[in-house]
Each structure stands twice: as structure tokens, then as C-alpha cells.
Design an enzyme around this catalytic site. Structure first.
Site, PDB file in Angstrom:
ATOM      1  N   GLY A  14       0.820  -1.214   0.000  1.00 51.37           N
ATOM      2  CA  GLY A  14       0.000   0.000   0.000  1.00 51.37           C
ATOM      3  C   GLY A  14       0.852   1.261   0.000  1.00 51.37           C
ATOM      4  O   GLY A  14       2.093   1.197  -0.060  1.00 51.37           O
ATOM      5  N   GLY A  40      -3.882  -2.737  -2.078  1.00 48.42           N
ATOM      6  CA  GLY A  40      -2.450  -2.556  -2.334  1.00 48.42           C
ATOM      7  C   GLY A  40      -2.114  -2.881  -3.782  1.00 48.42           C
ATOM      8  O   GLY A  40      -2.920  -3.466  -4.515  1.00 48.42           O
ATOM      9  N   TYR A 149     -14.472   1.954   9.895  1.00 52.55           N
ATOM     10  CA  TYR A 149     -13.040   2.267  10.013  1.00 52.55           C
ATOM     11  C   TYR A 149     -12.742   2.817  11.404  1.00 52.55           C
ATOM     12  O   TYR A 149     -11.846   2.330  12.098  1.00 52.55           O
ATOM     13  CB  TYR A 149     -12.674   3.295   8.951  1.00 52.55           C
ATOM     14  CG  TYR A 149     -11.209   3.645   8.863  1.00 52.55           C
ATOM     15  CD1 TYR A 149     -10.247   2.698   8.522  1.00 52.55           C
ATOM     16  CD2 TYR A 149     -10.781   4.955   9.080  1.00 52.55           C
ATOM     17  CE1 TYR A 149      -8.908   3.035   8.405  1.00 52.55           C
ATOM     18  CE2 TYR A 149      -9.444   5.309   8.966  1.00 52.55           C
ATOM     19  CZ  TYR A 149      -8.510   4.347   8.635  1.00 52.55           C
ATOM     20  OH  TYR A 149      -7.182   4.689   8.519  1.00 52.55           O
TER      21      TYR A 149
END
Ligand code: UDP
Length: 329
Positions: A14, A40, A149
Site C-alpha cells: 500500500g 495494495g 473504520y
């Protein structure tokens, strides 16, 4: 064979993971990169594959993690990290922050490794105070679109502290504020690649709301330096690393227009739910404890970043396919 320190970096393909891999290779560590490549991109680290002190595992850390041999350090940087990503892959976002962190803490304990986790300014949610010091507990909506998140990262901090206090594990927690630089994904929806991509394609720049919300952008090399110092410090409490140079999104858009020389303008689109109104790190602790503060101004960092985006193949700049989200589900 040199007796190198061994470090596992998750999310190595990433944006941040690849820059961290570069840094630890430069410091002559043996770097073990791990990534499941959902967000990624192997191109970020393909220059490392030829090195004897780099190896790579294509693995999802939300399932049991095995790494042969000794480990001195673990950096847990695997996670989707843009609001569009959380909307598209909410369950993976929750799992990598919670189950993934638990697996890696177990690995750290088994190997006697020091573990640093990538937390975020999102633990402060839509903050009621500005700038945000580490002592602020935050204002997070657990069931909003960003909750997957924010809450995963809050859980991540909690379980990391629990391993520290209960098991005596050496842990470090970095709260990362908005960071930019080469290797950001052009199509990840974040404001900087969005604005630069639009300018390069000759499209209007999509400002959400009236653009009065603020952010503070840190160049990636500064962030990596702060993380490097934190890892080697003896400070186990959360630490903000970011650039306190705060700017409104409208001003930021105007800077990008000027920098790219586009003849396009900002247009206003609806503000996403729970979009934080202000964000700026209080970096008093990083200055006092690590002797760290950002060195690279926004104008310098933006120039380097624009050059990177311009160097991408033309078809990539014009490509807006999000099919990578459907990989490895
Ligand atoms: N934003 C914007 N236009 C875009 C993308 C984002 O105006 O095309 C705004 C967004 O609403 C937020 C800020 O830019 O206020 C930063 O968004 P980003 O997704 O980069 O990260 P965040 O800091 O919100 O996690």
C-alpha cells in the site's frame, strides 16, 4: 549472512506500507512484506523483490498469520484507508482492524517482537476541539458510513493497550493524520488524488459541501520519519503524527488548480455523511518526546506528488475502474 533485525510490515504494497518498507530496507533491516492486495499494488514494491533482505507474502492478516523465523518488530499497516474504500469493503475494513490486529498481537507475543499499529485521526471522529491532542476521546458515530473504520481503529488501540498492560508486550500506537505523496491510488476517492486526477483529465474539481471543512496534509517522508522515531522510542501511549498546517478544502482545491495550471474550476457536490468539519494534529508530544516535526512544506510535497501522478501511464490517469474491490473478497 548479516545479522539483520527482522521486521514484518503488513499492508506493504500500500501507500504507507511501501514507503515504510523502503525506509527499513534503507536502514538495512530484513523486511517481510505482507499484503492481500485488495487495495495494495505490487508495483509499489516491485523494486524490492530483487533484494536478498526483502520477502513478500500474499496473505490476509484477518486469518491466522504465520511467519517463519525470528521477528524483532511488526508494523501493522494493512487496512483500507479512504472513505470510498470503507463504503465498498466495510466488512474487510472491520476485520483487518480487529481480527487482523488480534492475530498480529498474538504473533508479536509468540516472537517477542515490538508491535506498532497504524491508528488514525479518525479515532477523533468529527472533533469538537481543534487542534486534537492525544487526550481527546473523540466524537465518533459508530453506525455511520465511517464507523467501520473508526471503530475498528478504536478497537485496535484498545486491544493493543490490553496486550501491553496484560501481557507486557512492547507496543506503539501512531495516530496518522491525512498524509499524501507518491503511490497514493489515483482512484481511491481521497481529496488529493481526486483533485489532481480531475485536473489532469481536464475535469471540474469536485469539492464536497462549501469547502469550509479543514484538513492538515503531511508529506509521506515526514510521516515515515515520525513513525521510525516512535518505533524506537519507549513511548507506549498513542502519539499524533501529522502536519499541523491546516487548510480549508476550498483553499486546497485552489492550490491544486494553480499548481496544475488547469482551466477548470471547483464545483460543489453534497457533503458526505459525518464528514469531519475540522482536523489538525496537536503535535506537542511528538516534538517533545521524539524531537520530530514536519520538514516538508505543502508546496514542496505537492510538486513531488504531482510529478508522480504525471509519470503514470496516460491510460491509468483516465481509468476510473473500481474493479479491484471485487478481488479477493
Ligand atoms: N473531498 C472533496 N472532494 C473529493 C474528495 C474529498 O471535497 O473529491 C473532501 C472530503 O469531503 C473531506 C476532505 O476532502 O472533507 C478530505 O477527504 P478525504 O477523503 O481525502 O479524507 P478524510 O480526511 O475525510 O478521511
Amino acid at each position: 549472512m548479516p545479522n539483520r533485525k527482522r521486521i514484518l510490515i503488513t499492508g506493504a504494497a500500500g501507500f504507507l506500507g511501501s514507503h515504510l518498507s523502503d525506509r527499513f530496507i534503507k536502514e538495512d533491516y530484513h523486511v517481510i512484506g505482507m499484503d492481500n492486495l485488495i487495495t495494495g499494488d505490487l508495483r509499489n514494491i516491485e523494486h524490492l523483490f530483487k533484494l536478498e533482505n526483502f520477502e513478500f507474502y500474499n496473505h490476509d492478516v484477518s486469518t491466522f498469520v504465520h511467519v517463519p523465523g525470528d521477528l524483532d518488530y511488526i508494523l501493522h499497516f494493512a487496512s483500507p484507508a479512504s472513505p470510498i474504500d470503507y463504503l465498498k469493503i466495510p466488512i474487510q475494513t472491520l476485520k483487518v482492524g480487529s481480527l487482523g490486529t488480534h492475530n498480529l498481537l498474538g504473533l508479536a507475543l509468540a516472537k517477542g517482537a515490538r508491535m506498532l499499529i497504524a491508528s488514525t485521526s479518525e479515532v477523533y471522529g468529527d472533533p469538537n476541539i481543534n487542534p486534537q491532542p492525544e487526550e481527546y476521546w473523540g466524537n465518533v458515530n459508530p453506525v455511520g458510513p465511517r464507523g467501520v473504520y473508526d471503530e475498528a481503529k478504536r478497537f485496535q488501540e484498545a486491544i493493543t493497550m490490553a496486550y501491553h498492560t496484560f501481557h507486557g508486550l512492547e507496543t506503539r500506537i501512531v495516530r496518522i493524520f491525512n498524509t499524501y505523496g507518491p503511490r497514493m491510488r489515483l482512484n481511491d476517492g481521497r481529496v488529493l488524488p481526486a483533485f489532481i486526477g480531475q485536473a489532469l483529465r481536464g475535469e471540474s474539481l469536485t469539492m464536497f459541501g462549501d469547502g469550509s471543512q479543514t484538513r492538515s496534509f503531511c508529506y509521506v517522508d515526514d510521516l515515515v520519519e515520525g513513525i521510525y522515531r516512535l518505533l524506537h522510542s519507549d513511548y507506549a501511549q498513542p502519539m499524533n503524527i501529522g502536519n499541523p498546517d491546516e487548510i480549508t478544502i476550498k483553499q486546497f482545491g485552489e492550490e491544486i488548480i494553480k499548481l496544475t495550471g488547469t482551466d477548470q474550476e471547483l464545483i460543489s457536490l453534497p457533503l458526505p455523511t459525518d464528514d469531519p468539519k475540522q482536523r489538525r494534529p496537536d503535535i506537542t508530544k511528538a516534538k517533545a518526546i521524539l524531537g520530530w516535526e514536519p520538514q516538508i512544506s505543502r508546496s514542496e510535497g505537492l510538486k513531488i506528488t504531482l510529478d508522480y501522478f504525471k509519470s503514470l501511464p496516460e491510460k491509468e490517469i483516465h481509468h476510473k475502474d473500481f474493479s479491484y474491490y471485487n478481488k479477493n473478497r
